[in-house]
Design a protein around this motif. Structure first.
Motif, mmCIF file in Angstrom:
data_model
loop_
_atom_site.group_PDB
_atom_site.id
_atom_site.type_symbol
_atom_site.label_atom_id
_atom_site.label_comp_id
_atom_site.label_asym_id
_atom_site.label_seq_id
_atom_site.Cartn_x
_atom_site.Cartn_y
_atom_site.Cartn_z
ATOM 1 N N LYS A 130 12.653 -2.325 8.271
ATOM 2 C CA LYS A 130 12.900 -1.223 7.336
ATOM 3 C C LYS A 130 12.668 -1.613 5.886
ATOM 4 O O LYS A 130 11.960 -0.906 5.152
ATOM 5 N N ILE A 131 13.207 -2.716 5.461
ATOM 6 C CA ILE A 131 13.168 -3.090 4.044
ATOM 7 C C ILE A 131 11.731 -3.333 3.573
ATOM 8 O O ILE A 131 11.372 -3.045 2.432
ATOM 9 N N TYR A 132 10.872 -3.820 4.476
ATOM 10 C CA TYR A 132 9.480 -4.082 4.104
ATOM 11 C C TYR A 132 8.683 -2.785 3.997
ATOM 12 O O TYR A 132 7.856 -2.633 3.094
ATOM 13 N N ILE A 133 8.928 -1.847 4.905
ATOM 14 C CA ILE A 133 8.238 -0.565 4.849
ATOM 15 C C ILE A 133 8.623 0.190 3.591
ATOM 16 O O ILE A 133 7.773 0.775 2.904
ATOM 17 N N VAL A 134 9.913 0.175 3.266
ATOM 18 C CA VAL A 134 10.376 0.839 2.044
ATOM 19 C C VAL A 134 9.714 0.211 0.817
ATOM 20 O O VAL A 134 9.212 0.910 -0.068
ATOM 21 N N GLY A 135 9.686 -1.126 0.762
ATOM 22 C CA GLY A 135 9.099 -1.818 -0.384
ATOM 23 C C GLY A 135 7.624 -1.521 -0.541
ATOM 24 O O GLY A 135 7.141 -1.225 -1.648
ATOM 25 N N ILE A 136 6.864 -1.576 0.559
ATOM 26 C CA ILE A 136 5.421 -1.324 0.499
ATOM 27 C C ILE A 136 5.135 0.106 0.085
ATOM 28 O O ILE A 136 4.225 0.367 -0.719
ATOM 29 N N THR A 137 5.906 1.047 0.609
ATOM 30 C CA THR A 137 5.702 2.456 0.260
ATOM 31 C C THR A 137 5.943 2.701 -1.223
ATOM 32 O O THR A 137 5.165 3.401 -1.887
ATOM 33 N N TRP A 138 7.001 2.105 -1.759
ATOM 34 C CA TRP A 138 7.293 2.281 -3.183
ATOM 35 C C TRP A 138 6.240 1.621 -4.063
ATOM 36 O O TRP A 138 5.871 2.166 -5.104
ATOM 37 N N VAL A 139 5.729 0.483 -3.646
ATOM 38 C CA VAL A 139 4.638 -0.153 -4.391
ATOM 39 C C VAL A 139 3.419 0.764 -4.394
ATOM 40 O O VAL A 139 2.770 0.975 -5.427
ATOM 41 N N GLY A 140 3.120 1.317 -3.225
ATOM 42 C CA GLY A 140 1.960 2.201 -3.131
ATOM 43 C C GLY A 140 2.062 3.423 -4.015
ATOM 44 O O GLY A 140 1.115 3.753 -4.745
ATOM 45 N N VAL A 141 3.212 4.080 -3.972
ATOM 46 C CA VAL A 141 3.376 5.339 -4.704
ATOM 47 C C VAL A 141 3.533 5.116 -6.202
ATOM 48 O O VAL A 141 2.982 5.879 -7.000
ATOM 49 N N THR A 142 4.262 4.079 -6.603
ATOM 50 C CA THR A 142 4.584 3.923 -8.029
ATOM 51 C C THR A 142 3.688 2.940 -8.780
ATOM 52 O O THR A 142 3.752 2.871 -10.005
ATOM 53 N N VAL A 143 2.866 2.187 -8.053
ATOM 54 C CA VAL A 143 1.940 1.249 -8.712
ATOM 55 C C VAL A 143 0.492 1.578 -8.371
ATOM 56 O O VAL A 143 -0.329 1.839 -9.258
ATOM 57 N N ILE A 144 0.169 1.584 -7.064
ATOM 58 C CA ILE A 144 -1.223 1.749 -6.648
ATOM 59 C C ILE A 144 -1.770 3.128 -7.013
ATOM 60 O O ILE A 144 -2.858 3.234 -7.604
ATOM 61 N N LEU A 145 -1.051 4.192 -6.668
ATOM 62 C CA LEU A 145 -1.572 5.543 -6.910
ATOM 63 C C LEU A 145 -1.851 5.822 -8.391
ATOM 64 O O LEU A 145 -2.945 6.301 -8.730
ATOM 65 N N PRO A 146 -0.909 5.560 -9.303
ATOM 66 C CA PRO A 146 -1.210 5.849 -10.707
ATOM 67 C C PRO A 146 -2.349 5.012 -11.273
ATOM 68 O O PRO A 146 -3.125 5.497 -12.107
ATOM 69 N N LEU A 147 -2.501 3.775 -10.813
ATOM 70 C CA LEU A 147 -3.573 2.920 -11.326
ATOM 71 C C LEU A 147 -4.933 3.308 -10.734
ATOM 72 O O LEU A 147 -5.951 3.265 -11.428
ATOM 73 N N VAL A 148 -4.954 3.705 -9.473
ATOM 74 C CA VAL A 148 -6.202 4.200 -8.876
ATOM 75 C C VAL A 148 -6.627 5.488 -9.549
ATOM 76 O O VAL A 148 -7.806 5.681 -9.870
ATOM 77 N N GLU A 149 -5.676 6.368 -9.796
ATOM 78 C CA GLU A 149 -5.993 7.635 -10.458
ATOM 79 C C GLU A 149 -6.535 7.393 -11.864
ATOM 80 O O GLU A 149 -7.402 8.138 -12.343
#
Length: 273
Positions: A130-149
């Motif tokens: 659980k803790i790893y899925i939560v961490g990866i999802t938050w990295v994706g949404v709050t770091v990867i998405l805004p920088l890709v955009e």
């Protein structure tokens, strides 16, 4: 006071508070990389978090107890529906590259919630996952998405930001797991269930120290203000870890701890004026 408590409970239970934290973290990512403020990504993260978290928390209840749904849950379902429409609207504003990655992280949320194989549990119930899925999802949404955009190319700085965000979320989840250690299913095998509360706190301190240490490896955007913000956040989480125990009220983590990114963002807004 009773009315205020009901409002606060609805605000927390409907995931509006955690969604505001997601909005704040997206805004901080944009700030640290000098990206012109793009509210499409931030609002997509906000409304997507409301939908995702409510889906994770209430999906089974809504499906199994259709005739016994309480008024608050009905209001949360309605809010989630409005948030879904809003999330879809802002999703359409994103570039194709961002959309593809957003769909991938949405798929990870589904994996966390729904069993994809017959007679198998969802990923939320896989031991220690659980803790790893939560961490990866938050990295994706709050770091990867805004920088890709923003069309920011992958670099060592992007990698460092992603690792720091993962460590931040991991440390916050440790506090939640300590507070919920008595109530979590033993099969979840959360960190405090596996190694104990005090070792979990020490692990959190180490992760926060690593987060701060990584700040000195940035090639660009390395100045006092980002370090100040991360010192402020890490210090707050460290204090929360120190005082965390299984007897804390639900507001300890669900409100006060999740307020940390929001306060971080508000301090930035004040300093920018």
């Amino acid at each position: 006071m009773v009315i205020l408590k009901k409002i606060l409970d609805f605000y927390i239970n409907s995931s509006l508070h955690v969604a505001l934290s997601a909005f704040a973290l997206v805004s901080m990512t944009q700030y640290f990389f000098g990206v012109e403020r793009d509210f499409s990504v931030a609002f997509f993260a906000f409304f997507g978090t409301v939908v995702g978290y409510n889906f994770v928390k209430y999906d089974a209840i809504a499906r199994l107890n259709k005739t016994e749904i309480k008024k608050e849950l009905k209001a949360i379902v309605f809010l989630s529906f409005i948030s879904f429409l809003s999330c879809f609207y802002f999703f359409l504003q994103l570039s194709w590259e961002t959309k593809l990655r957003a769909v991938a992280f949405f798929g990870l949320t589904l994996l966390y919630t729904l069993p994809f194989f017959p007679n198998k549990q969802n990923a939320r119930n896989w031991k220690g996952v659980k803790i790893y899925i939560v961490g990866i999802t938050w990295v994706g949404v709050t770091v990867i998405l805004p920088l890709v955009e923003a069309e920011i190319q992958f670099s060592i700085d992007v990698f460092l930001m992603a690792v720091q965000r993962f460590l931040l979320v991991f440390s916050i989840v440790l506090v939640f797991d300590i507070v919920d250690v008595k109530h979590d299913d033993i099969h979840l095998q959360t960190v405090p269930q596996k190694i104990g509360v005090e070792p979990t706190k020490k692990l959190g301190y180490v992760l926060l120290f690593l987060l701060l240490l990584l700040e000195f490896f940035y090639t660009n955007n390395h100045h006092f203000l980002p370090l100040f913000f991360k010192l402020l956040v890490c210090g707050t989480i460290a204090v929360s870890l120190f005082f965390a125990n299984e007897n804390r009220s639900r507001y300890y983590a669900s409100f006060w701890l999740e307020s940390v990114p929001i306060l971080w963002w508000l301090v930035l807004l004040i300093l920018e004026k």
